[in-house]
Design a protein around this motif. Structure first.
Motif, PDB file in Angstrom:
ATOM      1  N   GLY C  54       0.792  -1.220   0.000  1.00  0.00           N
ATOM      2  CA  GLY C  54       0.000   0.000   0.000  1.00  0.00           C
ATOM      3  C   GLY C  54       0.827   1.274   0.000  1.00  0.00           C
ATOM      4  O   GLY C  54       0.312   2.353   0.228  1.00  0.00           O
ATOM      5  N   SER C  58       2.860   0.021  -6.804  1.00  0.00           N
ATOM      6  CA  SER C  58       2.136  -0.400  -8.004  1.00  0.00           C
ATOM      7  C   SER C  58       1.548   0.796  -8.728  1.00  0.00           C
ATOM      8  O   SER C  58       1.495   0.818  -9.956  1.00  0.00           O
ATOM      9  N   THR C  59       1.086   1.780  -7.964  1.00  0.00           N
ATOM     10  CA  THR C  59       0.538   2.983  -8.592  1.00  0.00           C
ATOM     11  C   THR C  59       1.603   3.646  -9.460  1.00  0.00           C
ATOM     12  O   THR C  59       1.318   4.054 -10.586  1.00  0.00           O
ATOM     13  N   LYS C  62       2.047   1.602 -12.536  1.00  0.00           N
ATOM     14  CA  LYS C  62       0.914   1.734 -13.451  1.00  0.00           C
ATOM     15  C   LYS C  62       0.932   3.087 -14.170  1.00  0.00           C
ATOM     16  O   LYS C  62       0.554   3.172 -15.336  1.00  0.00           O
TER      17      LYS C  62
END
Lengths: 264, 266, 321
Positions: C54, C58-59, C62
């Motif tokens: 979190g 990954s953000t 992406k």
């Protein structure tokens, strides 16, 4: 023992209440289908009126639409458990599984149809005569129809449990499920009211278990089964419910035994 | 390699992988046959009781049923990625994987699934078309064959377009499958009968919003020699384009929605 | 100009909470996945990108691969803005998600590859050459004609990796590539990544929770927490900062007693065994050993190896993650 069934019932009940959006969507969808079917039958009647009044047909359509969820409702969780084979774990639980799933299915069908039926019936009753739902033939007719509906609900759950029992045994349940669903929608009068089937067929079809679900209660409601015939109709429903219950129990027991023999 | 070739190669590969489980495939295809057969039986039973529907003879009714059946299930075979697969693409994050490839999203979604089982439903539809055209004594001409091909082609686009609505809702994570079903499956159920039997509001809906009437019924009626609303013959060749227009509009909306797409997970 | 230039990147998600009883509207909460993250990466670098779940890793990936559009800040990869002109961008990058497959489940691996060739429009000659290279380097030959579903996890990951490198991307994102792999497969995968990085100059951004992957592959590491960049630099230096405690266990011949030790050492005793925890910065290990030897002859001594996971845990704790 009873407590386990009750909690299974309560759990499904809560889950159903969560999907309020789906209830609204389902309502719109079912109203739309109902309007299409009513329009179709009205057009057909305009060309060739029948002895059965159009009001009876539209009432039939709306009651079928209102209780659609009782006939066909998918429990994605259960379907998933069957597909992945996880249901085998359930078979290992120290519990009369037939009862456990019966309670689950009953909760889903009961709440699923109550939530949708109530607004639908109000809507259909507001439509002009010849389009919508007419009042029951008489107050006693309404009473026996309600009794028939309860029996129908109990009966459809026994049918569903047999379906689950059969699909558990096949490796790829989708084919079997599709066939059983077809039998269900056709022979229960959802696609075409059973009252519009050829008269000679009707004698046999109304004796099949599928006709006990909604067809019998609807006929009681609209007086096609007169009050004098009501005991017979209710008896047929009850007999099928008991027979199917027995068959289902037998099937589940066999499944359970087979699993123990194979060792999972 | 161009898009069409890529699509064909994907289809070929997906078919191959479905046929890895031949027994299950056969079972399901059979189930589809029974299911669509059941739908057709309902029409036969209606004909048995009512003989005809307004000006339409039983043969005419079979023909309308066949047109819808063939069109709808061809869409389901070749457009499975859009008609059935999209929500799970979003849910499983597979859509992200598609976004990482240098091809259009609609192309890739179409390339992601095929449903050959529905060939059974198409077969029922073809049988209904043959029966309907025989009983209606249709005199086939090149023009009529052309009108039929055009109707089916644009009909497929129309149905794909309607299913794109579901995809758009899905991207905005609106749960609405049942609402969209009303227009897709509801449209199929309604428009397997000619549109002129319905009251005005429904007629308008199926002419303007979900133009099954323009795409399928006008050419069908022309082929049967009973022009819908007495419209001139040339309309049968023009009106099906409505399906293409609808697809284009929803395609653009879909492309817009993709810009707001928010992939799942952190 | 650096190959990847990220400046003040931020992204906020609004998450709708479940509707509470008696309320008509649902509450919305904003989750700040990225809050002003900046960094740059040169062509050919192999960078580790770590942080707890979190954190926004990954953000970032992406956004840099064009799937997500940021709310603020800018990012350039090879001179391109990833989320504009997606197709042009993704043609030049490769992405491997450890828990997600991009190959087709029921078809032989080689068929998947040849479809990818068509999707990426790789010329046949280049494809043949690249496929031969990858087959050799990843030892794919034994299972190229086997359907993906029949492969072991290690084989599948090798196939996935090859699939995302067929079009010779300049930049490769790896998200947890070694998750669930056995020791042999892990080592093989690391060797391959090194090879690909050195031989073809592919820039690699590696996201993982496996610190041994990072230690084996990356000199440079970036730490992300709560959407902010907390560290960017040398891995050994980062580790030495948090390398605050070591433990030694020892036993003397004849049960001699410990000598007096400087402050800051914690001693516990179990039978004849002494356990000493000390900080290597305050007390160099060599000095401690000299001290210990002065008290008697040591029969047994074990020094607990420095565990990289412990260091990272200590670091996350200190950074308040």
């Amino acid at each position: 023992m009873m407590k386990a069934y009750l909690s299974a019932f309560r759990m499904r009940w809560k889950m159903e209440l969560q999907y309020r959006g789906a209830v609204v969507g389902g309502f719109v969808c079912q109203v739309f289908f109902g309007l299409i079917l009513v329009s179709l039958y009205r057009a057909l009647y305009a060309g060739k009126p029948q002895s059965l009044p159009i009001e009876s047909v539209t009432t039939y359509v709306w009651l079928q639409q209102a209780f659609f969820r009782m006939i066909l409702s998918s429990d994605p969780d259960l379907a998933n458990r069957i597909r992945t084979g996880d249901i085998a774990y359930d078979l290992c639980r120290p519990l009369q599984l037939y009862g456990y799933y019966y309670a689950r299915i009953l909760a889903q069908k009961l709440l699923g149809s109550l939530l949708r039926a109530a607004p639908m019936l109000v809507f259909a009753a507001c439509l002009p005569r010849g389009w919508g739902l007419v009042l029951p033939a008489s107050l006693p007719a309404l009473a026996v129809a309600l009794l028939g509906l309860v029996l129908g609900l109990l009966c459809v759950c026994t049918l569903e449990n047999i379906t689950v029992g059969i699909t558990m045994r096949t490796l790829d349940p989708r084919g079997v499920q599709a066939m059983l669903n077809l039998l269900m929608t056709t022979l229960s009068g959802n696609i075409l009211p059973l009252t519009l089937f050829p008269d000679s067929w009707q004698k046999a079809i109304t004796l099949l278990p599928y006709a006990q679900l909604l067809d019998a209660p609807i006929r009681l409601y609209s007086g096609q089964y007169a009050l004098a015939q009501a005991p017979r109709a209710l008896l047929v429903q009850a007999v099928w419910t008991v027979i199917l219950l027995g068959l289902g129990l037998l099937l589940w027991q066999k499944n359970q035994k087979r699993l123990i023999v194979q060792g999972g | 390699m161009n898009t069409v070739k890529l699509y064909l190669r994907s289809m070929q590969m997906l078919m191959k992988s479905q046929l890895q489980y031949p027994v299950s495939f056969l079972m399901q295809t059979l189930a589809q046959l029974v299911m669509e057969g059941g739908e057709f039986m309902a029409v036969l039973l209606i004909v048995d009781r009512f003989d005809h529907l307004n000006q339409w003879t039983p043969g005419n009714l079979y023909f309308f049923f066949g047109m819808m059946s063939v069109t709808f299930y061809l869409t389901e075979i070749f457009g499975r990625g859009i008609t059935g697969n999209f929500p799970s693409l979003v849910r499983t994050g597979q859509l992200d994987t598609l976004l990482l490839r240098p091809r259009g999203i609609v192309t890739q979604v179409l390339c992601s699934a095929v449903d050959p089982r529905r060939v059974a439903c198409v077969a029922v539809g073809v049988a209904a078309l043959i029966l309907g055209s025989r009983q209606s004594a249709v005199q086939w001409t090149t023009g009529k064959a052309l009108a039929m091909a055009e109707a089916i082609l644009f009909g497929v686009l129309l149905i794909l377009g309607l299913f794109l609505i579901e995809a758009i809702f899905c991207i905005h994570s609106v749960k609405s499958i049942e609402l969209v079903n009303a227009i897709t499956y509801g449209g199929r159920s309604a428009c397997q009968y000619p549109v002129d039997i319905f009251p005005r509001p429904l007629r308008l809906l199926f002419t303007i919003a979900a133009p099954f009437a323009l795409t399928l019924h006008v050419p069908s009626a022309y082929i049967l020699g009973k022009p819908l609303y007495g419209w001139p013959a040339w309309t049968a060749f023009v009106s099906p384009a409505a399906g293409g227009v609808l697809f284009l509009m929803l395609y653009l909306l879909f492309a817009r929605a993709m810009r707001y797409y928010r992939s799942t997970g952190s | 100009m650096p190959y990847i230039a990220v400046d003040q990147l931020s992204k906020t998600f609004t998450v709708r909470k479940k509707r509470e009883k008696g309320r008509l509207t649902r509450e919305k909460t904003a989750v700040h996945a990225l809050q002003g993250v900046s960094f740059s990466v040169e062509q050919g670098e192999l960078v580790g990108y770590i942080g707890p779940n979190g954190a926004g890793k990954s953000t970032t990936v992406k956004i840099l691969s064009g799937i997500l559009t940021p709310d603020g800040g800018s990012a350039l990869v090879g001179g391109r803005v990833p989320w504009q002109n997606r197709k042009e961008h993704v043609r030049r990058i490769g992405v491997v998600f450890g828990q997600r497959s991009q190959l087709w489940w029921d078809v032989p691996v080689i068929d998947s590859f040849s479809l990818l060739k068509d999707i990426y429009r790789v010329p046949t000659e280049a494809y043949q050459k690249r496929l031969a290279e990858l087959t050799e380097a990843l030892d794919l030959a034994p299972f190229l004609r086997t359907p993906l579903r029949l492969l072991s996890l290690g084989q599948r990951m090798r196939a996935e990796l090859a699939g995302s490198l067929l079009h010779s991307p300049e930049l490769l994102f790896l998200d947890e590539p070694t998750i669930g792999l056995d020791a042999v497969s892990k080592l093989a995968l690391r060797d391959f990544l090194k090879y690909e990085n050195e031989k073809n100059g592919t820039t690699i951004l590696l996201t993982t929770h496996d610190m041994e992957d990072i230690a084996a592959l990356c000199r440079r590491v970036m730490v992300l927490g709560h959407g902010k960049k907390l560290y960017d630099g040398d891995l050994p230096e980062l580790l030495s900062r948090y390398d605050t405690q070591r433990v030694i266990t020892l036993r003397y011949d004849g049960g001699a007693a410990l000598p007096p030790l400087p402050d800051g050492c914690q001693v516990s005793r179990e039978g004849a065994d002494y356990k000493i925890a000390y900080s290597p910065q305050a007390l160099p290990t060599a000095r401690l050993l000299t001290l210990l030897q002065s008290a008697g002859s040591i029969r047994e001594l074990t020094a607990q190896p420095e565990n990289i996971d412990h260091l990272i845990a200590a670091m996350y704790r200190e950074m308040g993650l």
